[in-house]
Design a protein around this motif. Structure first.
Motif, short mmCIF file in Angstrom:
data_model
loop_
_atom_site.label_atom_id
_atom_site.label_comp_id
_atom_site.label_asym_id
_atom_site.label_seq_id
_atom_site.Cartn_x
_atom_site.Cartn_y
_atom_site.Cartn_z
N ARG A 61 -2.59 8.31 -1.78
CA ARG A 61 -2.99 8.45 -3.17
C ARG A 61 -2.21 7.52 -4.08
O ARG A 61 -2.78 6.85 -4.95
CB ARG A 61 -2.77 9.91 -3.62
CG ARG A 61 -3.11 10.17 -5.08
CD ARG A 61 -2.70 11.58 -5.51
NE ARG A 61 -1.30 11.86 -5.30
CZ ARG A 61 -0.34 11.52 -6.15
NH1 ARG A 61 -0.62 10.86 -7.25
NH2 ARG A 61 0.91 11.85 -5.90
N ARG A 62 -0.92 7.42 -3.86
CA ARG A 62 -0.10 6.56 -4.72
C ARG A 62 -0.39 5.09 -4.47
O ARG A 62 -0.38 4.28 -5.40
CB ARG A 62 1.37 6.87 -4.49
CG ARG A 62 1.74 8.27 -4.97
CD ARG A 62 3.14 8.62 -4.66
NE ARG A 62 4.04 7.81 -5.48
CZ ARG A 62 5.35 7.86 -5.37
NH1 ARG A 62 5.91 8.64 -4.49
NH2 ARG A 62 6.10 7.11 -6.15
N THR A 63 -0.63 4.71 -3.21
CA THR A 63 -0.95 3.32 -2.91
C THR A 63 -2.30 2.93 -3.49
O THR A 63 -2.45 1.83 -4.03
CB THR A 63 -0.94 3.10 -1.38
OG1 THR A 63 0.32 3.51 -0.87
CG2 THR A 63 -1.18 1.66 -1.03
N LYS A 64 -3.26 3.84 -3.40
CA LYS A 64 -4.60 3.56 -3.92
C LYS A 64 -4.56 3.30 -5.42
O LYS A 64 -5.27 2.43 -5.93
CB LYS A 64 -5.52 4.73 -3.61
CG LYS A 64 -6.95 4.53 -4.07
CD LYS A 64 -7.80 5.74 -3.72
CE LYS A 64 -7.38 6.89 -4.62
NZ LYS A 64 -8.28 8.02 -4.59
N SER A 65 -3.72 4.01 -6.14
CA SER A 65 -3.68 3.84 -7.59
C SER A 65 -2.87 2.62 -8.02
O SER A 65 -2.99 2.17 -9.15
CB SER A 65 -3.11 5.10 -8.25
OG SER A 65 -1.76 5.27 -7.90
N GLN A 66 -2.04 2.06 -7.14
CA GLN A 66 -1.17 0.95 -7.52
C GLN A 66 -1.48 -0.36 -6.79
O GLN A 66 -0.81 -1.36 -7.05
CB GLN A 66 0.29 1.32 -7.22
CG GLN A 66 0.80 2.48 -8.03
CD GLN A 66 0.99 2.10 -9.48
OE1 GLN A 66 1.43 1.03 -9.80
NE2 GLN A 66 0.63 3.02 -10.36
N ILE A 67 -2.48 -0.38 -5.93
CA ILE A 67 -2.69 -1.55 -5.06
C ILE A 67 -3.02 -2.82 -5.85
O ILE A 67 -2.60 -3.91 -5.48
CB ILE A 67 -3.75 -1.25 -3.99
CG1 ILE A 67 -3.66 -2.29 -2.88
CG2 ILE A 67 -5.14 -1.20 -4.58
CD1 ILE A 67 -4.30 -1.86 -1.60
N PHE A 68 -3.74 -2.71 -6.96
CA PHE A 68 -4.10 -3.91 -7.70
C PHE A 68 -2.94 -4.45 -8.53
O PHE A 68 -3.05 -5.52 -9.12
CB PHE A 68 -5.31 -3.65 -8.58
CG PHE A 68 -6.57 -3.45 -7.78
CD1 PHE A 68 -7.08 -4.49 -7.03
CD2 PHE A 68 -7.20 -2.23 -7.76
CE1 PHE A 68 -8.22 -4.31 -6.28
CE2 PHE A 68 -8.34 -2.04 -7.01
CZ PHE A 68 -8.86 -3.09 -6.27
N PRO A 72 -2.38 -8.59 -5.38
CA PRO A 72 -2.64 -9.99 -5.76
C PRO A 72 -1.38 -10.86 -5.85
O PRO A 72 -1.38 -11.98 -5.32
CB PRO A 72 -3.34 -9.87 -7.12
CG PRO A 72 -3.98 -8.52 -7.09
CD PRO A 72 -3.04 -7.67 -6.31
N PRO A 73 -0.27 -10.40 -6.48
CA PRO A 73 0.92 -11.25 -6.45
C PRO A 73 1.47 -11.47 -5.04
O PRO A 73 2.00 -12.53 -4.74
CB PRO A 73 1.94 -10.50 -7.30
CG PRO A 73 1.15 -9.57 -8.14
CD PRO A 73 -0.07 -9.25 -7.36
N MET A 74 1.35 -10.45 -4.19
CA MET A 74 1.84 -10.60 -2.83
C MET A 74 1.01 -11.63 -2.07
O MET A 74 1.55 -12.47 -1.34
CB MET A 74 1.81 -9.25 -2.10
CG MET A 74 2.55 -9.28 -0.78
SD MET A 74 2.65 -7.69 0.01
CE MET A 74 1.02 -7.55 0.70
N LEU A 75 -0.32 -11.59 -2.23
CA LEU A 75 -1.17 -12.58 -1.57
C LEU A 75 -0.92 -13.98 -2.10
O LEU A 75 -0.89 -14.96 -1.34
CB LEU A 75 -2.65 -12.19 -1.74
CG LEU A 75 -3.10 -10.94 -0.99
CD1 LEU A 75 -4.55 -10.62 -1.32
CD2 LEU A 75 -2.91 -11.12 0.50
N ALA A 76 -0.75 -14.10 -3.42
CA ALA A 76 -0.46 -15.41 -4.01
C ALA A 76 0.87 -15.94 -3.50
O ALA A 76 0.99 -17.14 -3.17
CB ALA A 76 -0.45 -15.31 -5.53
#
Length: 105
Positions: A61-68, A72-76
């Motif tokens: 639940r916590r990951t789903k709410s904070q993933i965005f 994106p910074p991690m992928l960049a």
């Protein structure tokens, strides 16, 4: 003859005469009655009750709410790091040195 409250007071009201709560940490109110507290012995508690269930579902639940916020910074950052590593390997290779040999001066 009793002196009046105004004559006795100098700053704080007299606790014998007026309503005075007391200084910080020493409130002079009446003792509470009818307050019952219950405790559970330390050897009767189960500190890990539901820990595995909470670990799975609460983490999801916590990951789903904070993933965005962090994906994106991690992928960049990963893309930038892999590009820089590839570029460094190329510039230090034989072909890269031959291509950019005249630009070092």
């Amino acid at each position: 003859m009793r002196p009046t409250q105004a004559l006795q007071g100098g700053g704080a009201p007299n606790p014998k005469i007026g309503q005075w709560l007391g200084d910080w940490g020493h409130f002079g109110g009446a003792k509470q009655k009818g307050v019952v507290t219950f405790g559970l012995s330390a050897n009767r508690q189960n500190p890990f009750a539901g820990a595995a269930h909470d670990a799975i579902f609460n983490t999801f639940r916590r990951t789903k709410s904070q993933i965005f916020y962090w994906l994106p910074p991690m992928l960049a950052g990963y893309y930038l790091l892999s590009w820089a590593t590839e570029r460094n390997h190329y510039l230090n290779s034989k072909a890269g040195r031959a291509e950019f040999a005249d630009e070092e001066e």
